[in-house]
Each structure stands twice: as C-alpha cells, then as structure tokens.
Design a protein around this motif. Structure first.
Motif, short mmCIF file in Angstrom:
data_model
loop_
_atom_site.label_atom_id
_atom_site.label_comp_id
_atom_site.label_asym_id
_atom_site.label_seq_id
_atom_site.Cartn_x
_atom_site.Cartn_y
_atom_site.Cartn_z
N ASN A 1 0.88 -1.17 0.00
CA ASN A 1 0.00 0.00 0.00
C ASN A 1 0.92 1.23 0.00
O ASN A 1 2.15 1.11 0.04
CB ASN A 1 -1.02 -0.04 1.15
N THR B 1 -1.27 -0.52 -3.94
CA THR B 1 -2.72 -0.43 -3.74
C THR B 1 -3.02 0.91 -3.06
O THR B 1 -2.27 1.37 -2.19
CB THR B 1 -3.26 -1.60 -2.90
N LEU B 2 -4.10 1.55 -3.51
CA LEU B 2 -4.39 2.92 -3.08
C LEU B 2 -5.75 3.03 -2.42
O LEU B 2 -6.43 4.05 -2.55
CB LEU B 2 -4.31 3.85 -4.32
N GLY B 3 -6.19 1.96 -1.75
CA GLY B 3 -7.49 2.00 -1.06
C GLY B 3 -8.60 2.36 -2.02
O GLY B 3 -8.70 1.78 -3.12
N SER B 4 -9.42 3.34 -1.65
CA SER B 4 -10.57 3.74 -2.49
C SER B 4 -10.12 4.40 -3.80
O SER B 4 -10.94 4.66 -4.68
CB SER B 4 -11.48 4.68 -1.71
N GLY C 1 -7.99 2.92 -5.82
CA GLY C 1 -7.70 1.86 -6.79
C GLY C 1 -6.29 1.31 -6.70
O GLY C 1 -5.78 1.07 -5.60
N PHE D 1 -13.35 0.12 -8.11
CA PHE D 1 -14.76 -0.08 -8.46
C PHE D 1 -15.58 0.71 -7.45
O PHE D 1 -15.26 0.72 -6.26
CB PHE D 1 -15.12 -1.57 -8.41
N THR E 1 -12.95 -2.26 5.57
CA THR E 1 -11.83 -2.52 4.64
C THR E 1 -10.87 -3.60 5.14
O THR E 1 -9.86 -3.86 4.48
CB THR E 1 -11.04 -1.22 4.36
N ALA F 1 -8.91 -6.77 5.46
CA ALA F 1 -8.57 -7.83 4.50
C ALA F 1 -8.75 -7.44 3.04
O ALA F 1 -8.65 -8.28 2.15
CB ALA F 1 -9.32 -9.13 4.78
N ALA F 2 -8.95 -6.14 2.77
CA ALA F 2 -9.01 -5.70 1.36
C ALA F 2 -7.68 -6.01 0.68
O ALA F 2 -7.65 -6.58 -0.43
CB ALA F 2 -9.31 -4.21 1.29
N GLY F 3 -6.59 -5.65 1.36
CA GLY F 3 -5.27 -5.88 0.78
C GLY F 3 -4.99 -7.37 0.60
O GLY F 3 -4.40 -7.79 -0.39
N ASN G 1 -8.66 -5.90 -8.27
CA ASN G 1 -9.35 -4.68 -7.85
C ASN G 1 -10.83 -4.99 -7.57
O ASN G 1 -11.40 -4.49 -6.60
CB ASN G 1 -9.23 -3.69 -9.02
N ALA H 1 -11.24 -7.21 -4.37
CA ALA H 1 -11.04 -6.41 -3.15
C ALA H 1 -12.21 -5.45 -2.94
O ALA H 1 -12.60 -5.19 -1.80
CB ALA H 1 -9.71 -5.65 -3.24
P1 ATP Z 1 -5.93 -3.67 4.55
O1 ATP Z 1 -4.69 -3.54 5.40
O2 ATP Z 1 -7.13 -2.96 5.09
O3 ATP Z 1 -6.22 -5.06 4.12
P2 ATP Z 1 -4.33 -2.34 2.53
O4 ATP Z 1 -3.93 -1.02 3.12
O5 ATP Z 1 -3.31 -3.41 2.43
O6 ATP Z 1 -5.66 -2.87 3.21
P3 ATP Z 1 -5.73 -0.91 0.46
O7 ATP Z 1 -4.84 -0.17 -0.46
O8 ATP Z 1 -6.46 -0.14 1.49
O9 ATP Z 1 -4.90 -2.12 1.07
O10 ATP Z 1 -6.83 -1.70 -0.40
C1 ATP Z 1 -6.50 -2.78 -1.25
C2 ATP Z 1 -7.40 -2.75 -2.44
O11 ATP Z 1 -8.77 -2.90 -2.00
C3 ATP Z 1 -7.41 -1.46 -3.26
O12 ATP Z 1 -6.33 -1.43 -4.18
C4 ATP Z 1 -8.76 -1.58 -3.95
O13 ATP Z 1 -8.67 -2.50 -5.02
C5 ATP Z 1 -9.64 -2.20 -2.85
N1 ATP Z 1 -10.33 -1.17 -2.06
C6 ATP Z 1 -9.97 -0.68 -0.85
N2 ATP Z 1 -10.83 0.25 -0.41
C7 ATP Z 1 -11.80 0.34 -1.37
C8 ATP Z 1 -12.99 1.13 -1.53
N3 ATP Z 1 -13.36 2.02 -0.61
N4 ATP Z 1 -13.73 0.95 -2.64
C9 ATP Z 1 -13.37 0.04 -3.58
N5 ATP Z 1 -12.24 -0.72 -3.50
C10 ATP Z 1 -11.48 -0.57 -2.42
#
Ligand code: ATP
Length: 301
Positions: free
Chosen positions: A183, A218-221, A223, A238, A245, A247-249, A274, A277
């Motif tokens: 991230n 990965t950039l959270g919301s 993309g 998307f 959020t 387990a999004a990563g 994408n 997640a």
């Molecule tokens: P975590 O530690 O919460 O598992 P992370 O910090 O490793 O997350 P993020 O970059 O926050 O990872 O998110 C991973 C991916 O999840 C993003 O690249 C995107 O594909 C998806 N994602 C996260 N937040 C959103 C959102 N609000 N809407 C749509 N997709 C999202």
C-alpha cells in the motif's frame, strides 16, 4: 494455477467495547467475536476461493486452534499437508478492542508463526517445485521469507511478496521478487520516499531500481497503480459502498496471485484483483468478506 502461500495464521479475538479501556480499567458489557485471521491465512483463503489450487505452509500451536484451523483450511479446499505443528508455542493470536467510535487497539502474539523457520522450507522444497507462484507476507521470520524466495527463484518460480506489516527488504531478497504488492505507506517506508499523491512514479521507480520486477501499489478507495520496465497502469477502484476494509489488501493479493500465476501482470489481472477487493470492502470481517470466483465474475460483467 498452483499457488503456495507461506505465511501466518492467527486467531482474532475481538471485544467490541463502549470505549478502549485505559490502563488499569475494566470495561464490561463487551461483545466478543472470534474469527480466523493472519495475512498468510487470509491470502491463502482468497486464492482458494478465487480458483487457485492452494497449498498453505504455516505453523500452528499446541492448542485446540490448530485442529480448528486445519479443518477450516481443508473446508476451503486448501492443501494442509505442509502445516507445521509447533508443540512449544500457542497458535498466533491477535487481541483486538474495537470501540463503538471505530477506534481500535491491537496486541499481536505471533506464537507459532515465529516457529516457521528456514529449515522447514528446505524440507518442503518439493512443494515449491510444484508451484506456479509463491506468495508471502511479513508476519513470519524474515529469514524464512528470504530462504523461500531464494529457493523459489532457483527453481524458476514466480514470487509475490506483500511486505505487510512494512519491513525493509535487502537487495538479495528484492531481486527475487517478481511482484511486490504494497500500500502507499509500505511503498513509502520501503523506498524511503515520502508519499505525496503526485510522486507514485518516483516511488515505483526507486523500488524497481532496488530489483523487484513489477511494483503494485494499492491505493485503497483510489484503486491500484502498477509499474514495470515496460509500462505503467493505473486503475480507479470499483465504485462500491465500503463498510469494512479489513482484509481488502489480502483479498487483492490472493486474487492477483491467481491471475498472475501463469501469465504474469496485465491490466486484466489488476482489474480482477481490484474487483475482488472491492467486493471484500462491502462486507464485514476478514475471511468472511472474501468473495468466490463466481461472485467476482458476476460483479465484473
Ligand atoms: P488492509 O490492510 O485494510 O487489508 P491495505 O492497506 O493493504 O488494506 P488498500 O490499499 O487499502 O490495502 O486496499 C487494497 C485494495 O482494496 C485497493 O487497491 C482496492 O482495489 C480495494 N479497495 C480498498 N478500499 C476500497 C474502496 N473504498 N472501494 C473500492 N475498492 C477498495
């Protein structure tokens, strides 16, 4: 799509409380939830639900959770033949307080996760031999990650490394990495360049120069961003209603491992991860939020 995940397993013990207890304070009326976690386990489950043939190399402790987790992984279709039983330590545990405000406070006891040693990987080298891709995170000893990556590279296998929690990566390990998934905070920590939203190219270039071949940020919301020596791809997320959020990563990494295991990085592979997640953030929990292949295909169409 033969995927070997080498990583952590945790039991998450969550107490939902009115407020985070101060030192010495007892907060009553907590709601207790127990769930399965650990970045290794989450990514193994994600890859299995999304169509991968997954072997999970992890270490479980000398308690009832070892059997519970093995059964759970088996039910997810994961090969558990290479799980290590550690008779000296408990299974990894995360103790989590979540306040009504959303504020949280976490203590992680790695327990058996730190018993996953380089020697175990050497014993299991046949499983690396059979893999298309080896996937790791940073909740196990660094030396184990390095040994596994070097062995995988020696055998001509792809390596996907998700250095979370953030850790510094030495040059020898960096040059074994085909796909580095970070991230923006991890990217910044590892490259030593502060993230400012306008300098993703600089950060990715610095990481490419360190030896990894594909840098996925990965950039959270916002993309996802990817740079390799041929191209740079940036995809928006998307549009979904995000409620959790967690387990999004991990869902992203498991999905990317499945799509990249044979053909490597592409726009389609990044879009699939994408999408997986994005579905995960619309659901509560860690492993409970990870979608299946059928769900992701239906979402994409
Ligand atoms: P975590 O530690 O919460 O598992 P992370 O910090 O490793 O997350 P993020 O970059 O926050 O990872 O998110 C991973 C991916 O999840 C993003 O690249 C995107 O594909 C998806 N994602 C996260 N937040 C959103 C959102 N609000 N809407 C749509 N997709 C999202």
């Amino acid at each position: 799509m033969r995927i070997v995940v080498v990583g952590s397993s945790n039991i998450d013990m969550v107490a939902q409380v009115s407020h985070i207890p101060a030192p010495g304070e007892t907060v009553g009326n907590a709601r207790f939830i127990q769930s399965f976690g650990g970045k290794g386990a989450n990514q193994a489950v994600a890859a299995a639900r999304l169509g991968g043939s997954v072997t999970f190399v992890t270490a479980l402790g000398n308690d009832m959770y070892a059997d519970i987790l093995k059964k759970h992984f088996t039910e997810e279709g994961i090969n558990t033949n290479y799980i290590i039983d550690d008779s000296h330590h408990p299974t990894g545990t995360a103790l989590i307080y979540v306040a009504n405000s959303g504020e949280n406070c976490i203590a992680v006891a790695p327990g058996a996760n730190y018993s996953l040693l380089p020697e175990s990987i050497t014993q299991f080298s046949e499983i690396i031999e059979e893999a298309d891709i080896v996937v790791m995170q940073a909740e196990i000893p660094y030396e184990t990650i390095k040994k596994t990556a070097l062995l995988a590279k020696q055998k001509g296998k792809k390596v996907l490394f998700n250095p979370a929690p953030a850790c510094l990566i030495d040059e020898e390990l960096m040059t074994t990495i085909d796909i580095l998934v970070v991230n923006e905070l991890e990217a910044s920590f590892i490259s030593g360049i502060e993230y400012t939203e306008n300098n993703l190219d600089d950060i990715a270039q610095a990481l490419l120069r360190s030896g990894a071949r594909n840098i996925v940020i990965t950039l959270g919301s916002q993309g996802v961003y990817m740079m390799n020596e041929r191209e740079t791809i940036q995809l928006p997320s998307f549009k979904v209603k995000a409620i959790d959020t967690v387990a999004a990563g991990d869902t992203f990494c498991g999905a990317l491992a499945v799509t990249c295991s044979q053909k490597g990085i592409s726009r389609e592979a990044l879009s699939f991860a994408n999408a997986a997640a994005a579905i995960a953030v619309t659901r509560l929990g860690a492993q409970s939020s990870i979608p299946t292949l059928v769900e992701v295909n239906a979402f994409i169409q």
